[in-house]
Scaffold this active site. Structure first.
Site, PDB file in Angstrom:
ATOM      1  N   LYS A 256       0.832  -1.208   0.000  1.00 52.53           N
ATOM      2  CA  LYS A 256       0.000   0.000   0.000  1.00 52.53           C
ATOM      3  C   LYS A 256       0.867   1.258   0.000  1.00 52.53           C
ATOM      4  O   LYS A 256       0.676   2.164  -0.796  1.00 52.53           O
ATOM      5  CB  LYS A 256      -0.945   0.011   1.220  1.00 52.53           C
ATOM      6  CG  LYS A 256      -1.892  -1.181   1.267  1.00 52.53           C
ATOM      7  CD  LYS A 256      -2.853  -1.105   2.442  1.00 52.53           C
ATOM      8  CE  LYS A 256      -2.181  -1.165   3.808  1.00 52.53           C
ATOM      9  NZ  LYS A 256      -1.436  -2.421   4.063  1.00 52.53           N
TER      10      LYS A 256
ATOM     11  N   ARG B 188      -9.435   0.824   8.995  1.00 51.05           N
ATOM     12  CA  ARG B 188      -9.012  -0.533   9.325  1.00 51.05           C
ATOM     13  C   ARG B 188     -10.089  -1.269  10.102  1.00 51.05           C
ATOM     14  O   ARG B 188      -9.905  -2.431  10.445  1.00 51.05           O
ATOM     15  CB  ARG B 188      -7.746  -0.480  10.188  1.00 51.05           C
ATOM     16  CG  ARG B 188      -6.441  -0.607   9.393  1.00 51.05           C
ATOM     17  CD  ARG B 188      -5.298  -0.534  10.398  1.00 51.05           C
ATOM     18  NE  ARG B 188      -4.111  -1.198   9.960  1.00 51.05           N
ATOM     19  CZ  ARG B 188      -3.078  -0.583   9.383  1.00 51.05           C
ATOM     20  NH1 ARG B 188      -3.115   0.696   9.098  1.00 51.05           N
ATOM     21  NH2 ARG B 188      -1.986  -1.266   9.060  1.00 51.05           N
TER      22      ARG B 188
ATOM     23  N   ARG C 112      11.625  -5.379   4.874  1.00 51.61           N
ATOM     24  CA  ARG C 112      11.259  -3.973   4.622  1.00 51.61           C
ATOM     25  C   ARG C 112      12.215  -3.022   5.344  1.00 51.61           C
ATOM     26  O   ARG C 112      12.616  -3.266   6.483  1.00 51.61           O
ATOM     27  CB  ARG C 112       9.831  -3.719   5.101  1.00 51.61           C
ATOM     28  CG  ARG C 112       9.475  -2.239   5.074  1.00 51.61           C
ATOM     29  CD  ARG C 112       8.005  -1.992   5.022  1.00 51.61           C
ATOM     30  NE  ARG C 112       7.303  -2.306   6.253  1.00 51.61           N
ATOM     31  CZ  ARG C 112       5.983  -2.147   6.394  1.00 51.61           C
ATOM     32  NH1 ARG C 112       5.245  -1.700   5.381  1.00 51.61           N
ATOM     33  NH2 ARG C 112       5.420  -2.453   7.529  1.00 51.61           N
TER      34      ARG C 112
ATOM     35  N   ARG D  51      11.581  -1.092  10.884  1.00 45.67           N
ATOM     36  CA  ARG D  51      10.614  -0.676  11.894  1.00 45.67           C
ATOM     37  C   ARG D  51      10.584  -1.649  13.059  1.00 45.67           C
ATOM     38  O   ARG D  51      10.712  -2.856  12.870  1.00 45.67           O
ATOM     39  CB  ARG D  51       9.213  -0.607  11.275  1.00 45.67           C
ATOM     40  CG  ARG D  51       8.917   0.728  10.641  1.00 45.67           C
ATOM     41  CD  ARG D  51       7.686   0.748   9.780  1.00 45.67           C
ATOM     42  NE  ARG D  51       6.523   0.068  10.337  1.00 45.67           N
ATOM     43  CZ  ARG D  51       5.339   0.024   9.719  1.00 45.67           C
ATOM     44  NH1 ARG D  51       5.183   0.619   8.549  1.00 45.67           N
ATOM     45  NH2 ARG D  51       4.331  -0.593  10.261  1.00 45.67           N
TER      46      ARG D  51
ATOM     47  N   ARG E  97      -0.267  -9.019  13.586  1.00 43.67           N
ATOM     48  CA  ARG E  97      -0.954  -8.032  12.740  1.00 43.67           C
ATOM     49  C   ARG E  97      -1.807  -8.707  11.673  1.00 43.67           C
ATOM     50  O   ARG E  97      -2.867  -8.192  11.316  1.00 43.67           O
ATOM     51  CB  ARG E  97       0.074  -7.089  12.104  1.00 43.67           C
ATOM     52  CG  ARG E  97       0.567  -6.052  13.117  1.00 43.67           C
ATOM     53  CD  ARG E  97       1.934  -5.544  12.800  1.00 43.67           C
ATOM     54  NE  ARG E  97       1.973  -4.711  11.629  1.00 43.67           N
ATOM     55  CZ  ARG E  97       3.108  -4.353  11.031  1.00 43.67           C
ATOM     56  NH1 ARG E  97       4.262  -4.760  11.494  1.00 43.67           N
ATOM     57  NH2 ARG E  97       3.081  -3.570   9.987  1.00 43.67           N
TER      58      ARG E  97
HETATM   59  P1  ADP Z   1       2.148  -1.845   3.252  1.00 39.51           P
HETATM   60  O1  ADP Z   1       2.138  -0.343   3.244  1.00 39.51           O
HETATM   61  O2  ADP Z   1       0.945  -2.427   2.549  1.00 39.51           O
HETATM   62  O3  ADP Z   1       2.337  -2.427   4.604  1.00 39.51           O
HETATM   63  P2  ADP Z   1       4.731  -1.603   1.818  1.00 39.51           P
HETATM   64  O4  ADP Z   1       4.403  -0.762   0.639  1.00 39.51           O
HETATM   65  O5  ADP Z   1       5.508  -0.975   2.901  1.00 39.51           O
HETATM   66  O6  ADP Z   1       3.393  -2.318   2.389  1.00 39.51           O
HETATM   67  O7  ADP Z   1       5.497  -2.912   1.276  1.00 39.51           O
HETATM   68  C1  ADP Z   1       5.927  -3.928   2.169  1.00 39.51           C
HETATM   69  C2  ADP Z   1       7.303  -4.444   1.729  1.00 39.51           C
HETATM   70  O8  ADP Z   1       7.164  -5.180   0.505  1.00 39.51           O
HETATM   71  C3  ADP Z   1       8.319  -3.351   1.445  1.00 39.51           C
HETATM   72  O9  ADP Z   1       9.581  -3.848   1.811  1.00 39.51           O
HETATM   73  C4  ADP Z   1       8.225  -3.146  -0.068  1.00 39.51           C
HETATM   74  O10 ADP Z   1       9.451  -2.674  -0.625  1.00 39.51           O
HETATM   75  C5  ADP Z   1       7.913  -4.555  -0.548  1.00 39.51           C
HETATM   76  N1  ADP Z   1       7.022  -4.579  -1.731  1.00 39.51           N
HETATM   77  C6  ADP Z   1       5.968  -3.768  -1.998  1.00 39.51           C
HETATM   78  N2  ADP Z   1       5.386  -4.111  -3.176  1.00 39.51           N
HETATM   79  C7  ADP Z   1       6.075  -5.186  -3.641  1.00 39.51           C
HETATM   80  C8  ADP Z   1       5.957  -6.008  -4.814  1.00 39.51           C
HETATM   81  N3  ADP Z   1       4.985  -5.780  -5.710  1.00 39.51           N
HETATM   82  N4  ADP Z   1       6.844  -7.013  -4.964  1.00 39.51           N
HETATM   83  C9  ADP Z   1       7.821  -7.246  -4.030  1.00 39.51           C
HETATM   84  N5  ADP Z   1       7.979  -6.509  -2.912  1.00 39.51           N
HETATM   85  C10 ADP Z   1       7.125  -5.487  -2.712  1.00 39.51           C
HETATM   86  P1  ADP Z   2       1.386  -1.639   7.774  1.00 40.52           P
HETATM   87  O1  ADP Z   2       0.784  -1.190   6.512  1.00 40.52           O
HETATM   88  O2  ADP Z   2       2.795  -2.028   7.690  1.00 40.52           O
HETATM   89  O3  ADP Z   2       0.579  -2.660   8.498  1.00 40.52           O
HETATM   90  P2  ADP Z   2       0.931   1.027   8.982  1.00 40.52           P
HETATM   91  O4  ADP Z   2       2.132   1.876   8.830  1.00 40.52           O
HETATM   92  O5  ADP Z   2      -0.252   1.331   8.130  1.00 40.52           O
HETATM   93  O6  ADP Z   2       1.413  -0.481   8.834  1.00 40.52           O
HETATM   94  O7  ADP Z   2       0.452   1.017  10.493  1.00 40.52           O
HETATM   95  C1  ADP Z   2       1.344   0.680  11.538  1.00 40.52           C
HETATM   96  C2  ADP Z   2       0.558   0.464  12.817  1.00 40.52           C
HETATM   97  O8  ADP Z   2      -0.115   1.681  13.184  1.00 40.52           O
HETATM   98  C3  ADP Z   2      -0.545  -0.584  12.731  1.00 40.52           C
HETATM   99  O9  ADP Z   2      -0.080  -1.899  12.967  1.00 40.52           O
HETATM  100  C4  ADP Z   2      -1.496  -0.097  13.831  1.00 40.52           C
HETATM  101  O10 ADP Z   2      -1.000  -0.445  15.111  1.00 40.52           O
HETATM  102  C5  ADP Z   2      -1.383   1.426  13.711  1.00 40.52           C
HETATM  103  N1  ADP Z   2      -2.418   1.964  12.801  1.00 40.52           N
HETATM  104  C6  ADP Z   2      -2.215   2.551  11.585  1.00 40.52           C
HETATM  105  N2  ADP Z   2      -3.377   2.918  11.026  1.00 40.52           N
HETATM  106  C7  ADP Z   2      -4.356   2.558  11.896  1.00 40.52           C
HETATM  107  C8  ADP Z   2      -5.786   2.632  11.904  1.00 40.52           C
HETATM  108  N3  ADP Z   2      -6.461   3.159  10.861  1.00 40.52           N
HETATM  109  N4  ADP Z   2      -6.449   2.159  12.977  1.00 40.52           N
HETATM  110  C9  ADP Z   2      -5.801   1.635  14.030  1.00 40.52           C
HETATM  111  N5  ADP Z   2      -4.472   1.503  14.100  1.00 40.52           N
HETATM  112  C10 ADP Z   2      -3.741   1.959  13.048  1.00 40.52           C
END
Ligand code: ADP
Ligand code: ADP
Ligand code: ZN
Length: 220
Positions: free
Chosen positions: A13, A88, A127, A160, A171
């Protein structure tokens, strides 16, 4: 356009949000980034949110909804926005609908980035994120050009605290229980669109552009 991104942690995302936000000139609003900024500045919100985030739990709706409310009234959201990581929970989705209704607006789409669970641990543990601009990298799939430095702003990239295997498993369970129901919620409102998130980052982005382009021309 007014877009929300759905998908499990690690779906991509944040990665896609940066490109979509540039392409459509809309602000990328990540509740995770907002919480992390508050944690690093040790604000009362950050201190409270950290307790939940470190355990892989959701920050309570009472805290989260108000943050989004305050953010969406800023001027740069006049022409749309891209929400990444919000809503979420169904409660958060309902609150968003009310916020938009009060302004006479509605979402264009809830875009689900579909990635099966078996991809997630590898993506999350590899990541690395920029401490300044939040850009997301991966040690294998999307490495920085210079080791340890963000391609966009040159600052440090780090792992992170919540990207450990143990927290990611927690998660994912929470995603299934609390966030997955949003897929049905937005399907019932005819707002759901889907993209295959297992392809290479650039290919996922091309497919997203195709989907958003079609929605944009339908809505105009
Ligand atoms: P989210 O915001 O949904 O948690 P991220 O955009 O941070 O996810 O992506 C999670 C990890 O996967 C990061 O290390 C990113 O570089 C990697 N990643 C994202 N998209 C792809 C893809 N299409 N193929 C392989 N790795 C990816
Ligand atoms: P990722 O896409 O890697 O799961 P985010 O960066 O979106 O992580 O979020 C990191 C953490 O922040 C989540 O695991 C949660 O604890 C908190 N968080 C983020 N957005 C929300 C939300 N909309 N509601 C509740 N908790 C949230
Ligand atoms: Zn950066």
């Amino acid at each position: 356009m007014k877009i929300i991104l759905l998908g499990p942690p690690g779906a991509g995302k944040g990665t896609q949000a940066k490109s979509i936000s540039n392409n459509y000139s809309i602000p990328h609003i990540s509740t995770g980034d907002i919480f992390r900024k508050n944690i690093s500045e040790r604000t009362p919100l950050g201190i409270e949110a950290k307790k939940y985030i470190d355990r892989g739990h959701l920050v309570p709706d009472e805290l989260t909804i108000d943050i989004v409310k305050d953010r969406l009234i800023e001027k740069d959201c006049d022409n749309g926005f891209l929400l990444d990581g919000y809503p979420r929970t169904v409660n958060q989705a309902e609150a968003l609908e009310i916020m938009l209704k009060e302004r006479g607006e509605k979402l264009d789409t809830a875009l689900l980035i579909k990635v099966p669970k078996e991809f997630i641990i590898d993506r999350m543990t590899g990541r690395r994120v920029c401490t300044t601009c939040g850009a997301s990298y991966h040690i294998k799939y999307n490495p920085t050009k210079i080791a340890g430095k963000c391609d966009i702003c040159g600052n440090f990239v780090i792992q992170r605290d919540d990207d450990t295997e143990e927290t990611v498993v927690e998660r994912l369970d929470i995603y299934d229980a609390q966030t997955q129901p949003l897929i049905e919620y937005y399907t019932n409102k005819n707002l759901l669109s889907e993209v295959d998130g297992t392809q290479a980052i650039n290919d996922v982005f091309k497919n997203i552009c195709g989907i958003l382009g079609a929605i944009n021309s339908d809505n105009n």
